[in-house]
Design a protein around this motif. Structure first.
Motif, PDB file in Angstrom:
ATOM      1  N   TYR A   2       0.836  -1.188   0.000  1.00 13.09           N
ATOM      2  CA  TYR A   2       0.000   0.000   0.000  1.00 13.09           C
ATOM      3  C   TYR A   2       0.877   1.248   0.000  1.00 13.09           C
ATOM      4  N   THR A   3       0.436   2.253  -0.747  1.00 16.47           N
ATOM      5  CA  THR A   3       1.099   3.549  -0.646  1.00 16.47           C
ATOM      6  C   THR A   3       0.760   4.152   0.717  1.00 16.47           C
ATOM      7  N   ILE A   4       1.472   5.187   1.110  1.00 19.27           N
ATOM      8  CA  ILE A   4       1.193   5.818   2.404  1.00 19.27           C
ATOM      9  C   ILE A   4      -0.220   6.391   2.430  1.00 19.27           C
ATOM     10  N   GLN A   6      -2.877   5.152   0.770  1.00 21.31           N
ATOM     11  CA  GLN A   6      -3.793   4.026   0.930  1.00 21.31           C
ATOM     12  C   GLN A   6      -3.776   3.516   2.371  1.00 21.31           C
ATOM     13  N   THR A  15      -1.422  10.965   6.957  1.00 19.24           N
ATOM     14  CA  THR A  15      -0.072  10.671   6.463  1.00 19.24           C
ATOM     15  C   THR A  15       0.977  11.393   7.315  1.00 19.24           C
ATOM     16  N   PRO A  29       7.486   2.049   7.504  1.00 20.37           N
ATOM     17  CA  PRO A  29       7.109   1.451   6.221  1.00 20.37           C
ATOM     18  C   PRO A  29       8.012   0.253   5.923  1.00 20.37           C
ATOM     19  N   ASN A  33      11.089   3.867  -1.299  1.00 21.76           N
ATOM     20  CA  ASN A  33      11.714   3.984  -2.610  1.00 21.76           C
ATOM     21  C   ASN A  33      12.914   4.936  -2.514  1.00 21.76           C
ATOM     22  N   TYR A  38       9.176   7.598  -1.481  1.00 17.82           N
ATOM     23  CA  TYR A  38       7.792   7.188  -1.243  1.00 17.82           C
ATOM     24  C   TYR A  38       7.782   5.999  -0.282  1.00 17.82           C
ATOM     25  N   ARG A  39       6.838   6.039   0.666  1.00 14.49           N
ATOM     26  CA  ARG A  39       6.727   4.988   1.669  1.00 14.49           C
ATOM     27  C   ARG A  39       5.657   3.971   1.241  1.00 14.49           C
ATOM     28  N   TYR A  40       5.929   2.689   1.537  1.00 16.19           N
ATOM     29  CA  TYR A  40       4.981   1.629   1.216  1.00 16.19           C
ATOM     30  C   TYR A  40       4.839   0.698   2.433  1.00 16.19           C
TER      31      TYR A  40
END
Length: 271
Positions: A2-4, A6, A15, A29, A33, A38-40
């Motif tokens: 999931y993206t941050i 989501q 967020t 996370p 990336n 970007y955090r997942y």
């Protein structure tokens, strides 16, 4: 994954707060990336964010929540849950007492009574008291947390097979009262000496004391203090130590606040 954004919607957390959780090491996370930062988050982390949300509802601090999550044995969770149970139980007692006073005031006003006019009279006594062996804890705390100190002392009493030999007392050391930062000592008379790394018995000195009995809610006990202070001045005595309250009948008696019984003591000497 999931993206941050989501994960924020799934966990009902902003967020901004997720970034803060990452910063303090509460929940990180699973992947960042390296190109765009970007955090997942993974599916298995959903239970973690939901657990954090539940613990926040239980009024735990983020530091406490972090301790709970890091302790896989659940011992920290057990300990802190019991602490919250005691704290909230105390809050409920206090709020019930306030509610009772409010309802009593409303009834009195409907009758046309002056709710600010005191109808109490006080019998002032002076006695030479004996020394008492007590188990006590002294701390600078909010008055709302007195019950926590009492609980800690009783825990030590039971763990060390001590016998309670009298009523709970609270000694007030501050010259100027501060409800949110009071220097108080909670004392319970016991049958024998005890000394551990965390707590030990001491002697509460006796001697000449003037005292009176107050019947009513703790919020009005200032009347007793005023009566004793006036008596001491009028009779040419002076206060030589910290006053203390002895709880004869309180919330544990399942009675209404206007039936609470508290004795108030001042150590004195002749001027």
């Amino acid at each position: 994954m999931y993206t941050i954004g989501q994960f924020s919607k799934i966990g009902k957390v902003s967020t901004k707060m997720l970034r803060h959780y990452d910063k303090i090491g509460l929940i990180k996370p699973s992947f960042v990336n390296p190109e765009n930062q970007y955090r997942y988050y993974e599916r298995c982390q959903v239970k973690d964010i939901l657990k954090i949300n539940k613990l926040k509802i239980y009024k735990f601090s983020l530091e406490e929540i972090k301790q709970i999550i890091e302790d896989k044995s659940n011992e920290t969770l057990k300990k802190l849950l019991q602490k919250q149970v005691d704290y909230i139980t105390n809050e409920i007692h206090q709020n019930n007492n306030i509610l009772f006073e409010l309802e009593t005031c409303v009834k009195s006003l409907k009758k046309g009574d002056d709710i600010m006019a005191s109808k109490r009279s006080f019998k002032i006594s002076m006695d030479n008291l004996n020394d008492k062996l007590i188990l006590s804890l002294r701390d600078r705390i909010s008055m709302d947390n007195i019950a926590n100190l009492i609980g800690k002392i009783f825990e030590n009493i039971y763990q060390n097979n001590l016998k309670v030999c009298g009523n709970i007392m609270t000694v007030y050391y501050d010259e100027d009262f501060d409800e949110n930062n009071a220097d108080i000592e909670v004392c319970i008379p016991v049958d024998r000496k005890l000394e551990t790394n965390f707590i030990k018995t001491r002697v509460l000195k006796g001697g000449l004391h003037v005292h009176t009995t107050f019947i009513g809610a703790y919020s009005e006990i200032g009347e007793a203090y005023a009566e004793l202070t006036d008596w001491i001045e009028k009779n040419n005595y002076e206060i030589i130590g910290a006053p203390y309250d002895k709880y004869i009948k309180g919330p544990d008696s399942k009675c209404s606040p206007d039936e609470f019984i508290t004795e108030v003591y001042f150590p004195i000497k002749q001027k």
